[in-house]
Design a protein around this motif. Structure first.
Motif, PDB file in Angstrom:
ATOM      1  N   MET A   1       0.848  -1.200   0.000  1.00  0.00           N
ATOM      2  CA  MET A   1       0.000   0.000   0.000  1.00  0.00           C
ATOM      3  C   MET A   1       0.878   1.243   0.000  1.00  0.00           C
ATOM      4  O   MET A   1       1.940   1.275   0.611  1.00  0.00           O
ATOM      5  N   ASN A   2       0.441   2.277  -0.689  1.00  0.00           N
ATOM      6  CA  ASN A   2       1.173   3.528  -0.687  1.00  0.00           C
ATOM      7  C   ASN A   2       1.190   4.117   0.715  1.00  0.00           C
ATOM      8  O   ASN A   2       0.219   4.039   1.448  1.00  0.00           O
ATOM      9  N   SER A   3       2.293   4.746   1.087  1.00  0.00           N
ATOM     10  CA  SER A   3       2.414   5.362   2.398  1.00  0.00           C
ATOM     11  C   SER A   3       1.622   6.666   2.440  1.00  0.00           C
ATOM     12  O   SER A   3       1.813   7.552   1.601  1.00  0.00           O
ATOM     13  N   PHE A   4       0.724   6.775   3.425  1.00  0.00           N
ATOM     14  CA  PHE A   4      -0.057   8.001   3.573  1.00  0.00           C
ATOM     15  C   PHE A   4       0.877   9.195   3.782  1.00  0.00           C
ATOM     16  O   PHE A   4       0.640  10.286   3.264  1.00  0.00           O
ATOM     17  N   LYS A   5       1.947   8.975   4.551  1.00  0.00           N
ATOM     18  CA  LYS A   5       2.861  10.075   4.852  1.00  0.00           C
ATOM     19  C   LYS A   5       3.635  10.517   3.609  1.00  0.00           C
ATOM     20  O   LYS A   5       3.845  11.716   3.399  1.00  0.00           O
ATOM     21  N   ASP A   6       4.043   9.558   2.794  1.00  0.00           N
ATOM     22  CA  ASP A   6       4.751   9.919   1.559  1.00  0.00           C
ATOM     23  C   ASP A   6       3.825  10.677   0.610  1.00  0.00           C
ATOM     24  O   ASP A   6       4.229  11.633  -0.056  1.00  0.00           O
ATOM     25  N   ILE A   7       2.570  10.218   0.562  1.00  0.00           N
ATOM     26  CA  ILE A   7       1.588  10.885  -0.290  1.00  0.00           C
ATOM     27  C   ILE A   7       1.356  12.317   0.202  1.00  0.00           C
ATOM     28  O   ILE A   7       1.337  13.271  -0.582  1.00  0.00           O
ATOM     29  N   ALA A   8       1.191  12.464   1.524  1.00  0.00           N
ATOM     30  CA  ALA A   8       0.962  13.793   2.099  1.00  0.00           C
ATOM     31  C   ALA A   8       2.160  14.704   1.848  1.00  0.00           C
ATOM     32  O   ALA A   8       1.999  15.889   1.521  1.00  0.00           O
ATOM     33  N   TYR A   9       3.354  14.143   1.987  1.00  0.00           N
ATOM     34  CA  TYR A   9       4.568  14.939   1.765  1.00  0.00           C
ATOM     35  C   TYR A   9       4.621  15.457   0.330  1.00  0.00           C
ATOM     36  O   TYR A   9       4.922  16.637   0.083  1.00  0.00           O
ATOM     37  N   THR A  10       4.312  14.568  -0.619  1.00  0.00           N
ATOM     38  CA  THR A  10       4.336  14.958  -2.029  1.00  0.00           C
ATOM     39  C   THR A  10       3.327  16.063  -2.318  1.00  0.00           C
ATOM     40  O   THR A  10       3.625  17.055  -2.996  1.00  0.00           O
ATOM     41  N   ILE A  11       2.117  15.909  -1.773  1.00  0.00           N
ATOM     42  CA  ILE A  11       1.051  16.891  -2.014  1.00  0.00           C
ATOM     43  C   ILE A  11       1.368  18.233  -1.355  1.00  0.00           C
ATOM     44  O   ILE A  11       1.184  19.300  -1.950  1.00  0.00           O
TER      45      ILE A  11
ATOM     46  N   ALA B   1      -9.417   9.917   8.266  1.00  0.00           N
ATOM     47  CA  ALA B   1      -8.948   9.640   9.624  1.00  0.00           C
ATOM     48  C   ALA B   1      -7.561   9.022   9.592  1.00  0.00           C
ATOM     49  O   ALA B   1      -6.704   9.333  10.414  1.00  0.00           O
ATOM     50  N   THR B   2      -7.334   8.123   8.626  1.00  0.00           N
ATOM     51  CA  THR B   2      -6.020   7.492   8.506  1.00  0.00           C
ATOM     52  C   THR B   2      -4.964   8.532   8.185  1.00  0.00           C
ATOM     53  O   THR B   2      -3.881   8.548   8.779  1.00  0.00           O
ATOM     54  N   MET B   3      -5.261   9.397   7.234  1.00  0.00           N
ATOM     55  CA  MET B   3      -4.310  10.438   6.843  1.00  0.00           C
ATOM     56  C   MET B   3      -3.972  11.319   8.038  1.00  0.00           C
ATOM     57  O   MET B   3      -2.797  11.568   8.349  1.00  0.00           O
ATOM     58  N   ASN B   4      -5.011  11.791   8.741  1.00  0.00           N
ATOM     59  CA  ASN B   4      -4.804  12.683   9.875  1.00  0.00           C
ATOM     60  C   ASN B   4      -4.023  11.982  10.985  1.00  0.00           C
ATOM     61  O   ASN B   4      -3.081  12.528  11.552  1.00  0.00           O
ATOM     62  N   ALA B   5      -4.413  10.732  11.279  1.00  0.00           N
ATOM     63  CA  ALA B   5      -3.773   9.991  12.370  1.00  0.00           C
ATOM     64  C   ALA B   5      -2.294   9.750  12.097  1.00  0.00           C
ATOM     65  O   ALA B   5      -1.454   9.908  12.985  1.00  0.00           O
TER      66      ALA B   5
END
Length: 252
Positions: free
Chosen positions: A1-11, A43-47
């Motif tokens: 699964m793609n990392s939520f944190k990596d995705i957030a960092y990119t965005i 919720a996953t992204m925020n957490a």
């Protein structure tokens, strides 16, 4: 699964400014970077961002600028961009699984996490009867220190933005030898969500919403209402549950 944190960092790097976790998730979904069966995994992204900031402090890639709003830590040394791949197939569990079966599954998984992880060996016991609100008894080997755990779980295809649960006030003892674990079982992943809430009983009594004249304690953790962020300090990586219990035992 793609990392939520990596995705957030990119965005966030592309945006050049802080964004609400809802907006970060919206962008990720529009690009096909996150898989979902309908409800957004906000919720996953925020957490994940909250826990990353709480655990890594100044070494985190992120900073929290407002409730559920995140920006990039200017002092963080950036790494090369992470390639984000398209989402994969979505899985669902059988509709015939009963509420009791779901509860038993979640409790068994929590017992496994406590047994597998932690700096000190712990033993888990299942009470013959849980009419007093105790789902799991955890004892430190070589010691008489014991924790009594109540487990409140929810099942779904992704961690919902709002997690709600209630528990009878009569079943919560105002003592640090008791705690409540609130967990979400991600049916798509077939496992407990990566993060859960570990709340000592005295803290739950203090912060929970009082319903039905105080007979019921309400737990609401999410991102739509500012007051729900009061539970952020109790949000932990599920693999750290054993260590949190061990730390809690020292307060007994």
């Amino acid at each position: 699964m793609n990392s939520f944190k990596d995705i957030a960092y990119t965005i966030l790097k592309e945006a050049g400014k802080p964004l609400h976790s809802k907006e970060i998730t919206k962008i990720a979904l529009s690009r096909g970077w996150l898989k979902t069966a309908g409800k957004t995994p906000e919720a996953t992204m925020n957490a994940q961002l909250v826990v990353d900031i709480n655990s890594k402090k100044e070494k985190s890639r992120f900073i929290k600028t407002a409730p559920s709003t995140f920006g990039l830590n200017e002092n963080f040394v950036a790494t090369p961009p992470v390639e984000v791949k398209k989402a994969e197939k979505i899985w669902k569990i059988s509709k015939d699984v009963s509420t009791k079966q779901k509860g038993d599954i979640a409790e068994a998984r929590i017992a496994e996490l406590v047994t597998l992880y932690g700096d000190t060996t712990l033993s888990c016991y299942k009470p013959i009867s849980d009419d007093e609100g105790i789902d799991l008894i955890v004892k430190e080997k070589g010691s008489l220190k014991t924790m009594y755990i109540q487990i409140k779980s929810r099942f779904g295809d992704n961690p919902d933005e709002i997690f709600t649960a209630t528990t009878k006030a009569a079943g919560i003892v105002n003592n640090y030898s008791m705690a409540v674990v609130f967990c979400y079982f991600d049916t798509e992943e077939g496992d407990i969500w990566d993060y859960l809430w570990f709340v000592p009983a005295p803290d739950l009594i203090k912060h929970a919403n009082k319903l039905d004249g105080g007979k019921i304690f309400g737990f609401v953790a999410g991102r739509k209402k500012k007051e729900s962020n009061k539970w952020d300090n109790y949000l932990i990586d599920k693999r750290d549950l054993a260590n949190q219990i061990i730390a809690q035992m020292k307060r007994i």
